[in-house]
Design a protein around this motif. Structure first.
Motif, PDB file in Angstrom:
ATOM      1  N   PHE A  39      42.793  71.863  26.106  1.00 56.46           N
ATOM      2  CA  PHE A  39      43.911  70.831  25.653  1.00 56.46           C
ATOM      3  C   PHE A  39      45.387  71.582  25.632  1.00 56.46           C
ATOM      4  O   PHE A  39      46.076  71.145  25.900  1.00 56.46           O
ATOM      5  N   GLN A  40      45.163  72.783  25.498  1.00 55.27           N
ATOM      6  CA  GLN A  40      46.595  73.579  25.112  1.00 55.27           C
ATOM      7  C   GLN A  40      47.020  73.704  26.529  1.00 55.27           C
ATOM      8  O   GLN A  40      48.380  73.347  26.682  1.00 55.27           O
ATOM      9  N   ASP A  41      46.156  73.875  27.455  1.00 53.58           N
ATOM     10  CA  ASP A  41      46.856  73.949  28.875  1.00 53.58           C
ATOM     11  C   ASP A  41      47.506  72.592  29.511  1.00 53.58           C
ATOM     12  O   ASP A  41      48.459  72.608  29.949  1.00 53.58           O
ATOM     13  N   ILE A  42      46.676  71.383  28.853  1.00 50.54           N
ATOM     14  CA  ILE A  42      47.260  69.876  29.331  1.00 50.54           C
ATOM     15  C   ILE A  42      48.765  69.902  28.618  1.00 50.54           C
ATOM     16  O   ILE A  42      49.598  69.559  29.156  1.00 50.54           O
ATOM     17  N   ASP A  43      48.619  70.365  27.248  1.00 52.02           N
ATOM     18  CA  ASP A  43      49.713  70.227  26.506  1.00 52.02           C
ATOM     19  C   ASP A  43      50.790  71.080  27.091  1.00 52.02           C
ATOM     20  O   ASP A  43      52.200  70.481  27.139  1.00 52.02           O
ATOM     21  N   ASP A  44      50.708  72.302  27.439  1.00 51.09           N
ATOM     22  CA  ASP A  44      51.782  73.053  28.032  1.00 51.09           C
ATOM     23  C   ASP A  44      52.194  72.401  29.354  1.00 51.09           C
ATOM     24  O   ASP A  44      53.448  72.566  29.457  1.00 51.09           O
ATOM     25  N   ARG A  45      51.307  72.193  30.267  1.00 53.17           N
ATOM     26  CA  ARG A  45      51.846  71.451  31.406  1.00 53.17           C
ATOM     27  C   ARG A  45      52.809  70.294  31.156  1.00 53.17           C
ATOM     28  O   ARG A  45      53.784  69.948  31.889  1.00 53.17           O
ATOM     29  N   THR A  46      52.317  69.387  30.344  1.00 59.43           N
ATOM     30  CA  THR A  46      53.292  68.179  30.054  1.00 59.43           C
ATOM     31  C   THR A  46      54.359  68.668  29.272  1.00 59.43           C
ATOM     32  O   THR A  46      55.396  68.246  29.805  1.00 59.43           O
ATOM     33  N   ARG A  47      54.509  69.728  28.481  1.00 56.32           N
ATOM     34  CA  ARG A  47      55.560  70.212  28.185  1.00 56.32           C
ATOM     35  C   ARG A  47      56.652  70.781  28.994  1.00 56.32           C
ATOM     36  O   ARG A  47      57.733  70.427  29.103  1.00 56.32           O
ATOM     37  N   ARG A  48      56.085  71.575  29.986  1.00 56.14           N
ATOM     38  CA  ARG A  48      56.712  72.188  31.082  1.00 56.14           C
ATOM     39  C   ARG A  48      57.632  70.745  32.045  1.00 56.14           C
ATOM     40  O   ARG A  48      58.658  70.945  32.539  1.00 56.14           O
ATOM     41  N   ARG A  49      56.520  69.832  32.340  1.00 52.68           N
ATOM     42  CA  ARG A  49      57.036  68.846  33.323  1.00 52.68           C
ATOM     43  C   ARG A  49      58.273  68.045  32.422  1.00 52.68           C
ATOM     44  O   ARG A  49      59.251  67.648  32.947  1.00 52.68           O
ATOM     45  N   GLU A  94      61.726  71.828  22.383  1.00 57.75           N
ATOM     46  CA  GLU A  94      60.490  71.109  22.492  1.00 57.75           C
ATOM     47  C   GLU A  94      59.807  71.968  23.627  1.00 57.75           C
ATOM     48  O   GLU A  94      58.628  72.247  23.557  1.00 57.75           O
ATOM     49  N   ARG A  95      60.381  72.659  24.592  1.00 61.60           N
ATOM     50  CA  ARG A  95      59.895  73.383  25.753  1.00 61.60           C
ATOM     51  C   ARG A  95      59.264  74.793  24.958  1.00 61.60           C
ATOM     52  O   ARG A  95      58.173  74.941  25.551  1.00 61.60           O
ATOM     53  N   ALA A  96      59.886  75.050  23.866  1.00 63.51           N
ATOM     54  CA  ALA A  96      59.437  76.223  23.303  1.00 63.51           C
ATOM     55  C   ALA A  96      58.443  76.075  22.431  1.00 63.51           C
ATOM     56  O   ALA A  96      58.002  76.979  21.872  1.00 63.51           O
TER      57      ALA A  96
END
Length: 186
Positions: free
Chosen positions: A2-12, A44-46
């Motif tokens: 879930f953290q990976d999905i959240d991080d990818r979404t945040r990056r996008r 938000e990115r960080a």
């Protein structure tokens, strides 16, 4: 996972928002609103607790834009002024250098400031100078986190980009103000 999905979404989301901000650099925009948006996007990115854009004005330091910053954090920063030992923002500005700590005890500032940051549940701090066209430091972009960590390579690049875009918008705003003043004299 879930953290990976959240991080990818945040990056996008970050990439899309930065592209929109870059496009604004070529149009007439509300500089203050754009700076607030830039600070929000970067915070938000960080996944930051709070983020501040501080600018040197006369002999002091003002918070020009913030995202989720408690009033106490804004007061602390503005009261510190340009005393390099009184806040992370002032340290980055006065020393014209970035500062990244994963524990506020490592901040090269006075104990009173560290205590006030700790009282706000701030654990980590990253501060990066904002430079004018000539390369001089005119302010800083400071990110406060409630978790103990250092920025990764992408976050460092994002901080550099945000700092650069901030300087572009501020220079542009200064030029527009100067053009307006000159048009009023003519």
């Amino acid at each position: 996972a879930f953290q990976d999905i959240d991080d990818r979404t945040r990056r996008r989301n970050y990439r899309e928002a930065m592209l929109q901000l870059l496009q604004k650099a070529f149009r007439h925009v509300d500089t203050e609103a754009t700076l607030r948006e830039l600070v929000r996007v970067h915070a938000e990115r960080a996944n930051a607790f709070a983020s501040l854009l501080t600018i040197k004005q006369d002999d002091g330091l003002i918070v020009r834009a913030d995202h989720d910053a408690p009033d106490e954090l804004i007061r602390l920063t503005e009261e510190a002024g340009v005393d390099r030992n009184a806040s992370p923002s002032a340290f980055a500005l006065v020393n014209e250098t970035s500062i990244f700590v994963d524990c506020i005890e490592k901040l090269p500032i006075d104990e009173r400031c560290r205590k006030r940051l700790s009282d706000l549940s701030i654990t980590s701090c990253w501060s990066y100078p904002v430079r004018n066209r000539e390369g001089g430091s005119i302010g800083s972009l400071t990110v406060y986190l409630s978790d103990s960590r250092m920025p990764d390579d992408e976050e460092l690049e994002a901080l550099e980009q945000a700092s650069y875009l901030t300087s572009v918008f501020m220079d542009r705003s200064d030029l527009l103000d100067e053009n307006y003043r000159l048009s009023q004299v003519a």
